[in-house]
Design a protein around this motif. Structure first.
Motif, PDB file in Angstrom:
ATOM      1  N   SER A  59      41.061  44.160  22.067  1.00  0.00           N
ATOM      2  CA  SER A  59      39.993  44.696  22.894  1.00  0.00           C
ATOM      3  C   SER A  59      40.448  45.897  23.729  1.00  0.00           C
ATOM      4  O   SER A  59      41.583  46.342  23.664  1.00  0.00           O
ATOM      5  N   PHE A  60      39.491  46.399  24.522  1.00  0.00           N
ATOM      6  CA  PHE A  60      39.707  47.598  25.336  1.00  0.00           C
ATOM      7  C   PHE A  60      39.756  47.246  26.815  1.00  0.00           C
ATOM      8  O   PHE A  60      39.515  48.091  27.667  1.00  0.00           O
ATOM      9  N   LEU A  61      40.063  45.998  27.113  1.00  0.00           N
ATOM     10  CA  LEU A  61      40.139  45.514  28.483  1.00  0.00           C
ATOM     11  C   LEU A  61      41.588  45.230  28.852  1.00  0.00           C
ATOM     12  O   LEU A  61      42.294  44.561  28.098  1.00  0.00           O
ATOM     13  N   VAL A  62      42.014  45.757  29.995  1.00  0.00           N
ATOM     14  CA  VAL A  62      43.397  45.591  30.441  1.00  0.00           C
ATOM     15  C   VAL A  62      43.385  44.783  31.740  1.00  0.00           C
ATOM     16  O   VAL A  62      42.710  45.140  32.708  1.00  0.00           O
ATOM     17  N   TRP A  63      44.152  43.715  31.754  1.00  0.00           N
ATOM     18  CA  TRP A  63      44.251  42.785  32.882  1.00  0.00           C
ATOM     19  C   TRP A  63      45.371  43.293  33.785  1.00  0.00           C
ATOM     20  O   TRP A  63      46.540  43.274  33.416  1.00  0.00           O
ATOM     21  N   LEU A  64      44.990  43.776  34.978  1.00  0.00           N
ATOM     22  CA  LEU A  64      45.940  44.382  35.904  1.00  0.00           C
ATOM     23  C   LEU A  64      46.386  43.370  36.945  1.00  0.00           C
ATOM     24  O   LEU A  64      45.558  42.864  37.718  1.00  0.00           O
ATOM     25  N   ASP A  65      47.660  43.071  36.987  1.00  0.00           N
ATOM     26  CA  ASP A  65      48.232  42.194  38.006  1.00  0.00           C
ATOM     27  C   ASP A  65      48.551  43.048  39.226  1.00  0.00           C
ATOM     28  O   ASP A  65      49.519  43.812  39.236  1.00  0.00           O
ATOM     29  N   CYS A  66      47.722  42.931  40.246  1.00  0.00           N
ATOM     30  CA  CYS A  66      47.867  43.735  41.464  1.00  0.00           C
ATOM     31  C   CYS A  66      48.503  42.947  42.602  1.00  0.00           C
ATOM     32  O   CYS A  66      48.484  43.390  43.761  1.00  0.00           O
ATOM     33  N   ARG A  67      49.076  41.801  42.291  1.00  0.00           N
ATOM     34  CA  ARG A  67      49.624  40.962  43.358  1.00  0.00           C
ATOM     35  C   ARG A  67      50.798  41.615  44.063  1.00  0.00           C
ATOM     36  O   ARG A  67      51.091  41.294  45.222  1.00  0.00           O
ATOM     37  N   GLY A  68      51.462  42.557  43.391  1.00  0.00           N
ATOM     38  CA  GLY A  68      52.566  43.275  44.017  1.00  0.00           C
ATOM     39  C   GLY A  68      52.155  44.175  45.161  1.00  0.00           C
ATOM     40  O   GLY A  68      53.004  44.656  45.915  1.00  0.00           O
ATOM     41  N   LEU A  69      50.844  44.422  45.289  1.00  0.00           N
ATOM     42  CA  LEU A  69      50.350  45.206  46.421  1.00  0.00           C
ATOM     43  C   LEU A  69      50.284  44.378  47.700  1.00  0.00           C
ATOM     44  O   LEU A  69      50.152  44.937  48.797  1.00  0.00           O
TER      45      LEU A  69
END
Length: 396
Positions: free
Chosen positions: A324-334
């Motif tokens: 697919s064209f969906l990217v799961w971004l892990d933003c927990r590092g912010l």
């Protein structure tokens, strides 16, 4: 072979595009780059437009029977792309996959019975059963140190009681882009067949496997899978025709099929509207070159996002999708709260993405990014995000 232009900017303003027209309502402002709802910003390929135009030139749009090529074209596509030989009687039209989930629930799940989902997962898997008054049972995916996921079969054994009648499978998985392997699907089929749990396998992203991965239709992996499942598919994601509702169901098991398809027929919900067969035939008979080029472009977009984050946004870890064209971004590092993360993307970066929490347990601290856009748009989005993060870090 024709070369297609995925860098072309298509102005969707004034067309009623959901992606643009509800930004004010859902995000509180209309001046956002829309990278959320799961349709692509690539032009629908000309062979589909031309097929529709040819029909439009005959200016009478009365009651219509399906083309004789409709189901043979679908059968041939599934066989050639996924190695699954589907019989004609297994197939029927359905007026949308989420609608299909609601229909299955009303046919097969009594009001006091339960539906299993595996979050983080596409939010209608939760909302549709709940909206129909059924209890939802959660079997969260197991997250690993490298950001990948697997099914938690030990927990599934623990949470699935005798009232569980349906499990909704995202195959490939949305939002994490997982192409489930055969061992996992066989094990799930064995479990559900043994427990008399019906499986809906939502395979709408099945024709968009990336980076050499190969989709496996759930019902094809074992006799048990075929005996306990309803598969939903459509050309809509792959060929960017979500507004032309072109979904279908596949049910190998005769008892399940007669019960479900009989209900659909009684309510005339199995009758395809005029343009669905036309667009499906065009997509599946003429679309292979376009599909392959589109997937290579999407892979380039995925690589761009991963490389950009590594260079400029190391606090954000994109999970490389297998489909697919969906990217799961892990933003927990912010290290931001839910509200702070939303503020960063919407108010600071001027971006509209899907908030990870909407996908349920395990989605906290994530965002879902739609990379089905021209690369110039994606580059602009990532640069806006990087600048917003730099300002936020300084403030903190």
């Amino acid at each position: 072979m024709e070369t297609y232009d995925f860098d072309k900017i298509i102005d969707r303003r004034g067309t009623g595009a959901l992606k643009l027209d509800v930004l004010q309502e859902r995000y509180g402002r209309a001046d956002l780059l829309p990278l959320w709802v799961a349709d692509m910003d690539f032009e629908t390929p000309a062979f589909i437009t031309e097929a529709l135009r040819r029909r439009l030139e005959h200016s009478l749009y009365g009651y219509t029977k399906d083309s004789a090529n409709y189901w043979p074209t679908v059968i041939n596509w599934i066989a050639s792309h996924h190695g699954w030989q589907v019989e004609r009687e297994w197939l029927t039209y359905i007026p949308g996959i989420v609608k299909g989930i609601g229909m299955v629930i009303n046919v097969f799940v009594k009001p006091d019975e339960k539906v299993i989902i595996q979050p983080p997962v596409y939010h209608p898997f939760r909302l549709t059963p709940q909206g129909n008054g059924r209890e939802v049972v959660y079997n969260p995916l197991r997250e690993h140190a490298d950001g990948s996921y697997s099914m938690d079969f030990e927990n599934l054994e623990a949470v699935a009681d005798d009232k569980c009648r349906l499990l909704i499978l995202s195959n490939p998985h949305n939002p994490a882009g997982i192409v489930w392997d055969k061992e996992t699907l066989v094990r799930l089929a064995d479990f559900c067949h043994r427990r008399h749990i019906l499986v809906i396998s939502d395979e709408i992203h099945c024709d968009m496997a990336l980076f050499g991965h190969k989709h496996l239709p759930f019902a094809s992996v074992s006799p048990e899978a075929a005996a306990c499942s309803i598969t939903f598919g459509a050309p809509s994601k792959t060929f960017n025709i979500a507004g032309i509702v072109s979904s279908y169901a596949i049910v190998p098991n005769r008892d399940i099929r007669e019960r479900f398809y009989g209900w659909l027929e009684a309510n005339e919900l199995n009758e395809a509207p005029l343009f669905a067969p036309i667009s499906t035939i065009a997509a599946f008979s003429e679309g292979e070159a376009w599909r392959k080029q589109m997937l290579r472009y999407v892979e380039g977009n995925v690589d761009f996002v991963i490389d950009f984050c590594a260079r400029h946004l190391p606090q954000i870890k994109p999970l490389r999708p297998q489909a697919s064209f969906l990217v799961w971004l892990d933003c927990r590092g912010l290290h931001l709260s839910h509200d702070e993360l939303q503020h960063l993307f919407v108010e600071e970066a001027r971006l509209a993405l899907n908030d990870g929490e909407m996908f349920g347990q395990g989605g906290e601290g994530f965002m879902r990014l739609n990379v089905g856009s021209p690369r110039s748009v994606l580059r602009q989005a990532m640069e806006q995000l990087a600048e917003a993060v730099r300002r936020t870090v300084k403030l903190h």
